[in-house]
Scaffold this active site. Structure first.
Site, short mmCIF file in Angstrom:
data_model
loop_
_atom_site.label_atom_id
_atom_site.label_comp_id
_atom_site.label_asym_id
_atom_site.label_seq_id
_atom_site.Cartn_x
_atom_site.Cartn_y
_atom_site.Cartn_z
N CYS A 165 -2.16 5.19 0.65
CA CYS A 165 -1.32 4.13 1.19
C CYS A 165 -2.01 3.45 2.38
O CYS A 165 -2.27 4.07 3.39
CB CYS A 165 0.03 4.69 1.63
SG CYS A 165 1.04 3.45 2.46
N HIS B 5 4.72 1.67 -1.21
CA HIS B 5 4.87 3.07 -1.56
C HIS B 5 6.20 3.65 -1.12
O HIS B 5 6.49 4.81 -1.33
CB HIS B 5 3.74 3.89 -0.90
CG HIS B 5 2.40 3.61 -1.50
ND1 HIS B 5 1.50 2.77 -0.91
CD2 HIS B 5 1.81 4.05 -2.63
CE1 HIS B 5 0.39 2.71 -1.64
NE2 HIS B 5 0.56 3.47 -2.70
N SER C 90 -11.50 3.42 0.96
CA SER C 90 -10.44 4.37 1.29
C SER C 90 -10.94 5.80 1.48
O SER C 90 -10.19 6.64 1.98
CB SER C 90 -9.37 4.35 0.21
OG SER C 90 -8.76 3.09 0.20
#
Lengths: 367, 614
Positions: free
Chosen positions: B378, B365, B322
């Site tokens: 997210c 989310h 991420s």
């Protein structure tokens, strides 16, 4: 006119002297590589034997055609030599700090050795035409100086100071032989003296160091200076009769650097003493005198100057090499003709002698 | 007419040849006289010298350059090693001498005799090394019984000494004996067999500076090999000293935090590119390389499954996970596929064709904007962004951010990572790019590979407003006398492909990661230090994002790698860090605390330095 066939005048005496020197050389080489051997010695002397044979073949080829062909093709020979030198700079093998070798398949050539012959031929051609009893003028010297400077610069670049110096010595000898005008000679000397400090100021530190070491081995006590001491000890310790064949201790303990190439005379002098060393020296002197005799009896200016040139090649190598081992000359990689190990050197020496034989055989033929 | 008079004739040439002959004979006479002088007049003296082989050369090895860190703390120096040798020629009888030597020093006689037997190729006047680094006690014993031990010599050699054991081993590197291929190279013309050269790390990169120039002595020795007088000496020159950009305290802190795990930390000064720490774990002790490595030690290092010899901070290639969302966000904003108002509803999964791509958070989310998507990492938001940007445009931004090519640190073996494009896949596998793969790429999975240093440089550029600096490890090089040889300057190698507005948005997002209520790294907040960062978790095998495996206990080697990239303080960044912990599972729990501690150590140090100066 007489129609004498050149074969009738084959120079058997010159061949005999040559083979005698080569035999002594081979025996000494055998000792140099087998005593205290750390490297496979056999490979060395077998190889050298092959070089002698190849050299003989080259010598025979050199004899076959009339040497006047060299006069006609001097330019081509010269250009080929220069191209080879340029190739060395780009594709040469890097060995021990310099680029001198050109690998052609399994064998390696040292073009700078061959270049000596090329320079001699082209100078002989030029001088045969322009020489006069009053000597060469500055103007007439311009062309030969350029002819010499091109290979000289390329060889210095390798760097191979020894061969570069040799080319200057040979070319200088030939030039002096055909005589320089007195006034021109004085000019040259003066300009030489002026240019030395000028060139010096342009050199880089390591280049200066290299030249200083070359001129004065003592300034490099860990390298060449040490080698010279050891070489002098080897020669001197031979005394009158030597330590005996294969019994040289300096040689066996690998005290001598490059004992099979540059310092082979030290091995001979250590093992055979003053008697042996003088014997070789006399043989080499006969070889040089023989060459001069060929020049003396030749009736054609090109042949005469050519003979003087190749004789100068042999002479200077002998003088510089032996002088170096005894501490009289700068330490440079100049091999002892027909004695030192090395293909290029052996073959070039044989070709030089072949040229002498060629001129000697055809001195009576008129074309 | 004069031409006619001056024409050369055969007779004229004959005369010139006679002249040459006279010169030649003179020259041969000179050689003969010299020969006579050497062999007959000096002969006896030279024979004596040759019999005792008494003129010898001894090397003087100069000390290698020292290495300091940015705080001028010495981290690598040299210590003397006493090497025991024997000159066989002088040591008659050899067996007896070795027996005595063994008695005095406790070194087994058999081992020493073996050394002599295996070295019989060496010239007899050269010392054979019996044992290196014998220590001061053995030395004292030998000195005491010197006259009882003919031919025994002790050579003092400087040995490399790495002061902080196991620290910065990969960065500093080690020395090894020069090998024949290296010897044949033009660059190593001054070296000889047996010399030590830098084989890895800084020792290798700065070899030409660290190595000094060898000196030597010409000496005369007597019959037992003792030096009678020194004939000539050439002094050696010590190597140059190296000042690194590394801060050894941060370096050690990072290593301490990585202890027991496989991973790496790269920390740089975002305003100059100076590398503050470059840690890789597990590490190795360079001191075992000094004086020859035992085979067992070497095998152990090579077969260790955690690859201690690999500098993971520059050689380790990992999917960025991420942390890569920084790039996806930049690409999305710059390409106009999203802006600060773009919101996405995250139900916990994203349907693409007939495939389902999951968000890491099962329940989803809910509705998130860009800042929230970065803060909470997210996946669904970035699936969509990535899909809209497309793989090739995404790759262009990644490459413009410095990924996919070496960061350019002056160390060998730096990996370049991998940023895939459609054309790359076609070339590599012969298969067309599947559009679904773009989604994995957008969140840093799939074919993406980056090194920790690349991520640190990227983070530094985000921190400093977009300037990409070349990472440097050397501040300056000085001679032993303190004279400056090289002074290194920071070098900008590019700009991030971003507008100020884009960068501001990304930075707000990164700040929220730590500061935000729902930030993925909120657990790594530190009192008084405002940190910005991004967590990352990169799947190791299979990339089965859709499987339910995540809840299950996985074998250690299948666990995901944990990433954290960060800079601090947020408004005036002084340090940028990238941390990877192999199989650490979660960036937030395994990597972020390490980054936090590294940042804390550095900033508190800086503060104390400033206070001292102030």
């Amino acid at each position: 006119m007489f129609d004498r066939r050149p074969e009738q005048y084959f120079d058997w005496g010159l061949l005999a002297v040559t083979l005698l020197v080569a035999t002594i050389g081979f025996l000494t080489l055998y000792s140099a590589v087998s005593a205290g051997a750390t490297t496979p010695a056999k490979a060395f002397y077998i190889k050298q034997l092959i070089w002698y044979l190849v050299g003989l073949v080259c010598m025979v080829i050199t004899i076959l055609f009339n040497y006047k062909m060299m006069d006609r093709h001097a330019n081509v020979i010269y250009v080929v030599c220069i191209v080879l030198l340029i190739c060395v700079l780009f594709f040469g093998k890097y060995v021990g700090g310099s680029r001198r070798w050109l690998a052609l398949g399994p064998i390696s050539l040292q073009p700078s050795e061959m270049v000596k012959v090329g320079v001699i031929i082209i100078l002989a051609r030029y001088y045969a035409k322009s020489a006069s009893t009053s000597g060469l003028t500055i103007r007439e010297l311009c062309k030969p100086v350029i002819m010499i400077m091109i290979p000289f610069a390329l060889i210095v670049k390798q760097p191979d100071l020894g061969t570069a110096m040799l080319i200057v010595l040979i070319a200088g000898s030939m030039t002096m032989f055909v005589k320089i005008q007195r006034r021109s000679l004085i000019y040259i000397m003066i300009s030489g003296l002026i240019s030395v400090p000028l060139v010096w100021s342009f050199l880089k530190g390591y280049q200066k160091q290299r030249i200083l070491t070359f001129l004065n081995p003592d300034s490099d006590p860990l390298g060449t200076g040490y080698h010279i001491i050891q070489s002098k000890i080897a020669i001197g310790s031979g005394m009158l009769t030597g330590k005996g064949y294969l019994k040289g201790t300096q040689n066996a303990l690998s005290f001598l650097p490059e004992q099979h190439t540059d310092f082979i005379f030290s091995v001979l002098a250590e093992e055979w003493g003053f008697i042996g060393a003088i014997a070789l020296l006399v043989l080499l002197m006969i070889l040089v005198a023989w060459g001069l005799n060929v020049a003396h009896s030749c009736r054609d200016p090109f042949g005469t100057i050519l003979s003087v040139g190749v004789t100068a090649t042999i002479f200077w190598q002998v003088f510089v090499n032996i002088g170096m081992t005894m501490g009289l000359m700068p330490v440079v990689g100049v091999p002892l003709p027909l004695v030192s190990y090395g293909g290029s050197s052996v073959i070039t020496s044989m070709i030089c002698i072949g040229i002498l034989m060629n001129v000697s055989m055809r001195r009576f033929t008129i074309d | 007419m004069s031409d006619y008079l001056n024409t050369t004739t055969t007779d004229w040439y004959k005369q010139r040849v006679i002249g040459v002959l006279v010169c030649v004979l003179t020259a041969f006479a000179v050689l003969t006289i010299r020969l006579f002088y050497l062999q007959i007049i000096e002969g006896e003296e030279l024979r004596r010298l040759s019999e005792s082989n008494s003129i010898r050369l001894q090397d003087i090895d100069p000390p290698r350059g020292l290495i300091f860190d940015r705080t001028n703390t010495l981290i690598v120096d040299n210590r003397p090693s006493f090497d025991l040798g024997i000159i066989v020629k002088d040591a008659k009888p050899v067996e007896e001498t070795i027996e005595k030597l063994s008695q005095y020093t406790g070194i087994p006689a058999a081992a020493m005799m073996d050394k002599i037997k295996t070295s019989n190729k060496l010239p007899a006047f050269k010392p054979i090394l019996l044992k290196s680094d014998i220590g001061r006690n053995a030395l004292a014993a030998i000195e005491t019984h010197k006259f009882d031990l003919p031919g025994v010599v002790v050579n003092i050699q400087p040995l490399r000494h790495y002061i902080f054991k196991q620290s910065a081993s990969h960065l500093l590197g080690y020395l090894g004996e020069i090998n024949p291929t290296e010897l044949a190279r033009e660059a190593f013309v001054d070296y000889k067999a047996g010399d030590l050269i830098g084989k890895f790390g800084v020792e290798k990169t700065y070899e030409p500076f660290l190595r000094g120039r060898r000196g030597g002595r010409q000496v005369e020795v007597n019959a037992t090999g003792q030096v009678v007088r020194v004939l000539k000496t050439v002094e050696g020159h010590p190597g140059k000293n190296l000042y690194l950009t590394i801060d050894h305290r941060i370096q050690q802190k990072a290593e301490e935090l990585l202890e027991g795990q496989a991973g790496a930390v790269a920390a740089i000064d975002p305003n100059s590119g100076a590398v503050l720490a470059l840690a890789s774990s597990p590490s190795f002790d360079q001191n075992i390389f000094v004086g020859g490595l035992a085979r067992d030690d070497w095998n152990m290092l090579l077969t260790n499954p955690y690859h201690p010899m690999e500098n993971k901070s520059i050689q380790g290639e990992y999917p960025p996970g991420s942390t890569y969302k920084i790039v996806t966000a930049i690409a999305g904003l710059e390409e106009g596929v999203l802006d600060e108002t773009t919101t996405v509803h995250c139900p916990g999964q994203y349907r693409f064709g007939d495939r389902i791509f999951r968000c890491w958070k099962k329940g989803g989310h809910g509705k998130v904007d860009l800042i929230q998507a970065i803060e909470q990492s997210c996946d669904v938001y970035f699936y969509q962004a990535g899909q809209n940007v497309g793989v090739d445009r995404l790759a262009w931004y990644a490459k413009a951010c410095g990924l996919g090519s070496p960061a350019g640190i002056n160390l060998s073996h730096e990996a370049k990572g991998l940023i895939p494009t459609a054309a790359w896949k076609k070339r590599r596998f012969g298969i067309d790019w599947q559009r679904g793969e773009t989604l994995s790429i957008a969140i840093g999975q799939g074919y993406n590979l980056t090194t920790p240093l690349q991520m640190a440089v990227l983070t530094g550029a985000v921190a400093n407003g977009g300037r990409r600096y070349k990472p440097i490890i050397m501040n300056k090089i000085q001679t032993a006398d303190g004279e400056m040889v090289v002074e290194n300057k920071s070098e900008m190698i590019g700009q991030l492909p971003v507008s100020a507005k884009t960068l501001d948005l990304v930075r707000i997002g990164l700040r929220q990661v730590v500061a935000g209520e729902k930030g993925t790294a909120r657990g790594s907040r530190v009192e008084g230090i405002d940190i910005s960062g991004k967590t990352g978790t990169s799947q190791v095998v299979g990339r089965k994002k859709n499987s339910d495996e995540e809840e299950e206990e996985r074998a250690d080697h299948l666990k995901a790698h944990a990433w954290f990239v960060a800079y601090a303080p947020s408004n005036n960044p002084q340090i940028a860090v990238a941390v990877i912990v192999e199989h650490g599972e979660h960036g937030s729990s395994a990597a972020a605390p390490i980054a936090r501690e590294v940042i804390k150590t550095y900033l508190l140090d800086q503060k104390s330095i400033k206070e001292q100066v102030g």
